[in-house]
Motif scaffolding. Sequence first.
Motif, PDB file in Angstrom:
ATOM      1  N   LEU A   1       0.832  -1.205   0.000  1.00  0.00           N
ATOM      2  CA  LEU A   1       0.000   0.000   0.000  1.00  0.00           C
ATOM      3  C   LEU A   1       0.869   1.258   0.000  1.00  0.00           C
ATOM      4  CD1 LEU A   1      -2.730  -1.122   2.567  1.00  0.00           C
ATOM      5  CD2 LEU A   1      -3.077  -0.707   0.124  1.00  0.00           C
ATOM      6  N   GLU A   2       1.960   1.218   0.756  1.00  0.00           N
ATOM      7  CA  GLU A   2       2.865   2.369   0.781  1.00  0.00           C
ATOM      8  C   GLU A   2       3.498   2.574  -0.588  1.00  0.00           C
ATOM      9  OE1 GLU A   2       6.697   4.476   1.407  1.00  0.00           O
ATOM     10  OE2 GLU A   2       6.445   2.359   0.865  1.00  0.00           O
ATOM     11  N   GLN A   3       3.816   1.479  -1.283  1.00  0.00           N
ATOM     12  CA  GLN A   3       4.385   1.576  -2.624  1.00  0.00           C
ATOM     13  C   GLN A   3       3.374   2.147  -3.613  1.00  0.00           C
ATOM     14  OE1 GLN A   3       5.609  -2.488  -3.187  1.00  0.00           O
ATOM     15  NE2 GLN A   3       7.658  -2.148  -2.343  1.00  0.00           N
ATOM     16  N   VAL A   4       2.109   1.747  -3.481  1.00  0.00           N
ATOM     17  CA  VAL A   4       1.059   2.298  -4.340  1.00  0.00           C
ATOM     18  C   VAL A   4       0.955   3.817  -4.145  1.00  0.00           C
ATOM     19  CG1 VAL A   4      -1.433   2.374  -4.756  1.00  0.00           C
ATOM     20  CG2 VAL A   4      -0.281   0.166  -4.485  1.00  0.00           C
ATOM     21  N   GLY A   5       0.968   4.248  -2.890  1.00  0.00           N
ATOM     22  CA  GLY A   5       0.910   5.680  -2.619  1.00  0.00           C
ATOM     23  C   GLY A   5       2.079   6.423  -3.245  1.00  0.00           C
ATOM     24  N   ASP A   6       3.271   5.826  -3.192  1.00  0.00           N
ATOM     25  CA  ASP A   6       4.439   6.461  -3.787  1.00  0.00           C
ATOM     26  C   ASP A   6       4.296   6.570  -5.302  1.00  0.00           C
ATOM     27  OD1 ASP A   6       5.630   6.792  -1.354  1.00  0.00           O
ATOM     28  OD2 ASP A   6       6.930   5.030  -1.500  1.00  0.00           O
ATOM     29  N   ILE A   7       3.764   5.544  -5.945  1.00  0.00           N
ATOM     30  CA  ILE A   7       3.583   5.596  -7.401  1.00  0.00           C
ATOM     31  C   ILE A   7       2.623   6.722  -7.779  1.00  0.00           C
ATOM     32  CG2 ILE A   7       2.647   4.343  -9.392  1.00  0.00           C
ATOM     33  CD1 ILE A   7       3.648   1.759  -8.064  1.00  0.00           C
ATOM     34  N   ILE A   8       1.552   6.853  -7.019  1.00  0.00           N
ATOM     35  CA  ILE A   8       0.566   7.892  -7.326  1.00  0.00           C
ATOM     36  C   ILE A   8       1.182   9.285  -7.194  1.00  0.00           C
ATOM     37  CG2 ILE A   8      -1.590   8.959  -6.541  1.00  0.00           C
ATOM     38  CD1 ILE A   8      -2.546   6.151  -5.749  1.00  0.00           C
ATOM     39  N   VAL A   9       1.919   9.507  -6.117  1.00  0.00           N
ATOM     40  CA  VAL A   9       2.443  10.855  -5.842  1.00  0.00           C
ATOM     41  C   VAL A   9       3.726  11.143  -6.624  1.00  0.00           C
ATOM     42  CG1 VAL A   9       3.399  12.337  -4.038  1.00  0.00           C
ATOM     43  CG2 VAL A   9       1.335  11.012  -3.602  1.00  0.00           C
TER      44      VAL A   9
ATOM     45  N   SER B   1       2.017  11.294 -25.869  1.00  0.00           N
ATOM     46  CA  SER B   1       2.399   9.880 -25.957  1.00  0.00           C
ATOM     47  C   SER B   1       3.067   9.379 -24.686  1.00  0.00           C
ATOM     48  CB  SER B   1       3.330   9.673 -27.151  1.00  0.00           C
ATOM     49  OG  SER B   1       3.749   8.327 -27.209  1.00  0.00           O
ATOM     50  N   SER B   2       4.105  10.083 -24.226  1.00  0.00           N
ATOM     51  CA  SER B   2       4.845   9.596 -23.056  1.00  0.00           C
ATOM     52  C   SER B   2       3.977   9.599 -21.806  1.00  0.00           C
ATOM     53  CB  SER B   2       6.089  10.462 -22.827  1.00  0.00           C
ATOM     54  OG  SER B   2       5.726  11.802 -22.544  1.00  0.00           O
ATOM     55  N   ILE B   3       3.126  10.623 -21.654  1.00  0.00           N
ATOM     56  CA  ILE B   3       2.245  10.684 -20.482  1.00  0.00           C
ATOM     57  C   ILE B   3       1.251   9.530 -20.515  1.00  0.00           C
ATOM     58  CG2 ILE B   3       0.499  12.062 -19.305  1.00  0.00           C
ATOM     59  CD1 ILE B   3       1.869  14.557 -20.338  1.00  0.00           C
ATOM     60  N   HIS B   4       0.684   9.270 -21.682  1.00  0.00           N
ATOM     61  CA  HIS B   4      -0.297   8.192 -21.837  1.00  0.00           C
ATOM     62  C   HIS B   4       0.331   6.839 -21.467  1.00  0.00           C
ATOM     63  CE1 HIS B   4      -3.858   6.331 -23.926  1.00  0.00           C
ATOM     64  NE2 HIS B   4      -3.018   5.320 -23.950  1.00  0.00           N
ATOM     65  N   LEU B   5       1.467   6.532 -22.079  1.00  0.00           N
ATOM     66  CA  LEU B   5       2.085   5.225 -21.855  1.00  0.00           C
ATOM     67  C   LEU B   5       2.609   5.085 -20.424  1.00  0.00           C
ATOM     68  CD1 LEU B   5       4.015   4.844 -25.232  1.00  0.00           C
ATOM     69  CD2 LEU B   5       1.880   3.736 -24.562  1.00  0.00           C
ATOM     70  N   ASP B   6       3.185   6.161 -19.886  1.00  0.00           N
ATOM     71  CA  ASP B   6       3.693   6.097 -18.511  1.00  0.00           C
ATOM     72  C   ASP B   6       2.561   5.922 -17.507  1.00  0.00           C
ATOM     73  OD1 ASP B   6       6.251   6.391 -19.411  1.00  0.00           O
ATOM     74  OD2 ASP B   6       6.421   8.529 -18.938  1.00  0.00           O
ATOM     75  N   THR B   7       1.417   6.554 -17.761  1.00  0.00           N
ATOM     76  CA  THR B   7       0.274   6.415 -16.854  1.00  0.00           C
ATOM     77  C   THR B   7      -0.266   4.984 -16.874  1.00  0.00           C
ATOM     78  OG1 THR B   7      -0.342   8.739 -17.142  1.00  0.00           O
ATOM     79  CG2 THR B   7      -2.044   7.247 -16.325  1.00  0.00           C
ATOM     80  N   ILE B   8      -0.378   4.410 -18.067  1.00  0.00           N
ATOM     81  CA  ILE B   8      -0.827   3.014 -18.183  1.00  0.00           C
ATOM     82  C   ILE B   8       0.152   2.087 -17.447  1.00  0.00           C
ATOM     83  CG2 ILE B   8      -1.141   1.098 -19.799  1.00  0.00           C
ATOM     84  CD1 ILE B   8      -3.456   2.973 -19.865  1.00  0.00           C
ATOM     85  N   ARG B   9       1.453   2.360 -17.614  1.00  0.00           N
ATOM     86  CA  ARG B   9       2.464   1.539 -16.932  1.00  0.00           C
ATOM     87  C   ARG B   9       2.327   1.654 -15.410  1.00  0.00           C
ATOM     88  NH1 ARG B   9       7.785   4.412 -16.949  1.00  0.00           N
ATOM     89  NH2 ARG B   9       6.621   5.395 -15.256  1.00  0.00           N
ATOM     90  N   ASP B  10       2.133   2.874 -14.917  1.00  0.00           N
ATOM     91  CA  ASP B  10       1.984   3.076 -13.473  1.00  0.00           C
ATOM     92  C   ASP B  10       0.736   2.382 -12.936  1.00  0.00           C
ATOM     93  OD1 ASP B  10       4.291   4.599 -13.359  1.00  0.00           O
ATOM     94  OD2 ASP B  10       3.237   6.494 -13.667  1.00  0.00           O
ATOM     95  N   LEU B  11      -0.365   2.496 -13.670  1.00  0.00           N
ATOM     96  CA  LEU B  11      -1.603   1.847 -13.227  1.00  0.00           C
ATOM     97  C   LEU B  11      -1.457   0.326 -13.231  1.00  0.00           C
ATOM     98  CD1 LEU B  11      -4.271   4.073 -15.042  1.00  0.00           C
ATOM     99  CD2 LEU B  11      -3.901   3.905 -12.577  1.00  0.00           C
ATOM    100  N   LYS B  12      -0.753  -0.196 -14.229  1.00  0.00           N
ATOM    101  CA  LYS B  12      -0.529  -1.644 -14.270  1.00  0.00           C
ATOM    102  C   LYS B  12       0.318  -2.088 -13.080  1.00  0.00           C
ATOM    103  CE  LYS B  12       1.532  -5.337 -16.995  1.00  0.00           C
ATOM    104  NZ  LYS B  12       2.442  -5.670 -18.123  1.00  0.00           N
ATOM    105  N   GLN B  13       1.340  -1.296 -12.738  1.00  0.00           N
ATOM    106  CA  GLN B  13       2.181  -1.631 -11.586  1.00  0.00           C
ATOM    107  C   GLN B  13       1.377  -1.588 -10.292  1.00  0.00           C
ATOM    108  OE1 GLN B  13       5.668   0.821 -11.274  1.00  0.00           O
ATOM    109  NE2 GLN B  13       6.478  -0.281  -9.499  1.00  0.00           N
ATOM    110  N   ILE B  14       0.500  -0.573 -10.164  1.00  0.00           N
ATOM    111  CA  ILE B  14      -0.373  -0.494  -8.986  1.00  0.00           C
ATOM    112  C   ILE B  14      -1.250  -1.730  -8.902  1.00  0.00           C
ATOM    113  CG2 ILE B  14      -2.373   0.728  -8.055  1.00  0.00           C
ATOM    114  CD1 ILE B  14      -1.063   3.340  -9.016  1.00  0.00           C
ATOM    115  N   ASN B  15      -1.813  -2.132 -10.040  1.00  0.00           N
ATOM    116  CA  ASN B  15      -2.699  -3.298 -10.056  1.00  0.00           C
ATOM    117  C   ASN B  15      -1.937  -4.559  -9.644  1.00  0.00           C
ATOM    118  OD1 ASN B  15      -5.521  -4.264 -11.062  1.00  0.00           O
ATOM    119  ND2 ASN B  15      -4.082  -5.691 -11.995  1.00  0.00           N
ATOM    120  N   SER B  16      -0.691  -4.690 -10.099  1.00  0.00           N
ATOM    121  CA  SER B  16       0.111  -5.865  -9.734  1.00  0.00           C
ATOM    122  C   SER B  16       0.394  -5.897  -8.231  1.00  0.00           C
ATOM    123  CB  SER B  16       1.434  -5.847 -10.513  1.00  0.00           C
ATOM    124  OG  SER B  16       1.198  -5.940 -11.906  1.00  0.00           O
ATOM    125  N   LEU B  17       0.703  -4.743  -7.665  1.00  0.00           N
ATOM    126  CA  LEU B  17       0.945  -4.677  -6.222  1.00  0.00           C
ATOM    127  C   LEU B  17      -0.302  -5.064  -5.440  1.00  0.00           C
ATOM    128  CD1 LEU B  17       3.013  -1.368  -6.074  1.00  0.00           C
ATOM    129  CD2 LEU B  17       3.841  -3.632  -5.411  1.00  0.00           C
TER     130      LEU B  17
END
Length: 554
Positions: A420-428, A515-531
């Motif tokens: 959960l702490e890692q998820v918070g860090d990814i968001i911020v 492009s970079s914002i779109h792909l990076d956001t999808i990557r971050d959300l996928k990482q959050i989902n995996s956690l």
Amino acid sequence: MSGSVVLLHLAGAVALMLFATRMVKTGVERAYGDVLRHRLRATMRNPFLAVLAGTGLAIAFQSSTAVTLLVSSFAGSGIVSGAAGQLAVRGAEIGSALVVKLLTFDLTLLVPLCLVSGTVMFMATERRDWRQIGRILVGIGLLILSLEMIGQASEPLRESRLMPVIINYFSTDLITAFLLAGLVTWLFQSSIAAVLLMATLAGRGFITPELGIALVLGVNLGSSLIAPLLTRTAEPAVRVVPIGNLLMRGMGSVVMLILFMTFKPTVAFLGATAPDQIVNAHILFNVIILIAGIPLAGLVYKASERIVALGTPPESAESLATVELSALNEAALDMPSQALANATREVVRVCETVEIMLKRIIELYEKADPEKIRALAALDDRVDRKHAAIKLYLAKATARPMTEDEALRCQELIGACVKLEQVGDIIVRNMLVHVQKKFDRGLEFTDEGWRELTAFHASVLANARLAFNVLISRDATTARQLVQEKDRLRDFEKETSNSHFVRLRDGTAKSVETSSIHLDTIRDLKQINSLLASMVYPVLEEQGLLSGSRLKTG
């Protein structure tokens, strides 16, 4: 047939109608909710389009209340203006009335068609969008069927000696009939269901047109009360639009009742039959309120703000929102079961904070409010504090004798807290950076790109809630479902990336810029989902359902 049996059949038919209405509404929300919300945000700046958007959403959701709550949340977040929100709600009432009109036609042939096609679509595929379309079709079929059942169930009432007495009483006491209709609508939580019930009973001769007018006005009063009551504990900014709707629609129904009782106009112009007159009166009333509401939107919004301000207590020197309680009772450390229960309560609070962060971050992608950005960062600080406190508390607890199950639960809670702490860090640290970059450069996503992002985010948010539930319930079925959703989301990410690269190849300007914002956001959300998905692995391992990094088959 006895009176009690007749009423039982009638109650069952009404219950089916309410269930079917909700089934259609939830199906539309799950299948198209994100797209419709995005369209609504984009059109609310134009008063005329705001009315049309509200009308269309009410027809789709089968509920003007749902649209009112949606618009009020947008107004509370500053996404739309209060005046535009008032106009969208006015349009929603028109859309709700048009749904009633449509359902009064002879649609019996649609019942088997909708039930068969909807059931096939729901059961023949695992695709979420197709299953929701199947749910919508089944709901429509059941809704039409329920209207037929109401008519059949009420048929024996024609021979009742008591029914004419009741009708005659209410015909001479329109105020009581008006209030009763408002109460029934509030209980139904649906003006569509209430008007359909009255139109069906009028078609059987139980309700006279004059009484029907008073009942329709009461329905509008009851419907205008639903949203204010549902948002009574919300933030003041969220409550303004529902209160404005109550002022216009609720007070309008009272004024119309007084005028109707005073002048006693003929209702023949509303239609040739009693059901038509009732439904058309419902439409006419909301058209009148819409016409009156266009010039009064700004005034009504200001009055609503003042009313909400009167009911909002002044903030104390120490706002309750800043008070943080802790369940980590040091005195319970000598009792491992109690200590683990305390830690679980505290982890649940971290889950709630992370859910708020995950929910709010997507709103900042659309409107980067500096104050809300600071508030989101403050929530991450809270997560960090609680994470450190929970780890220290559980470390002290493990110094005491524990059973094997208690030790495993302790490790599970520590692992969940770390994730959960890692998820918070990814968001911020990641996603907030994307937000700032997007607005510093004045970039905008394409409509298709934004739909993909919001749909992906909605899936991650839904999975987060599943993970938090499993943390408490430790339900293996839900845990398995979450891991399967992780696989589905991986496929969804591939489809989204492919679509994005197609737009890049076609040279879509907005796609190139974001492009970079779109792909990076999808990557971050996928990482959050995996956690989040990994939080449920201990439950699956305990049940023997996890083999290496994959679910066991079967």
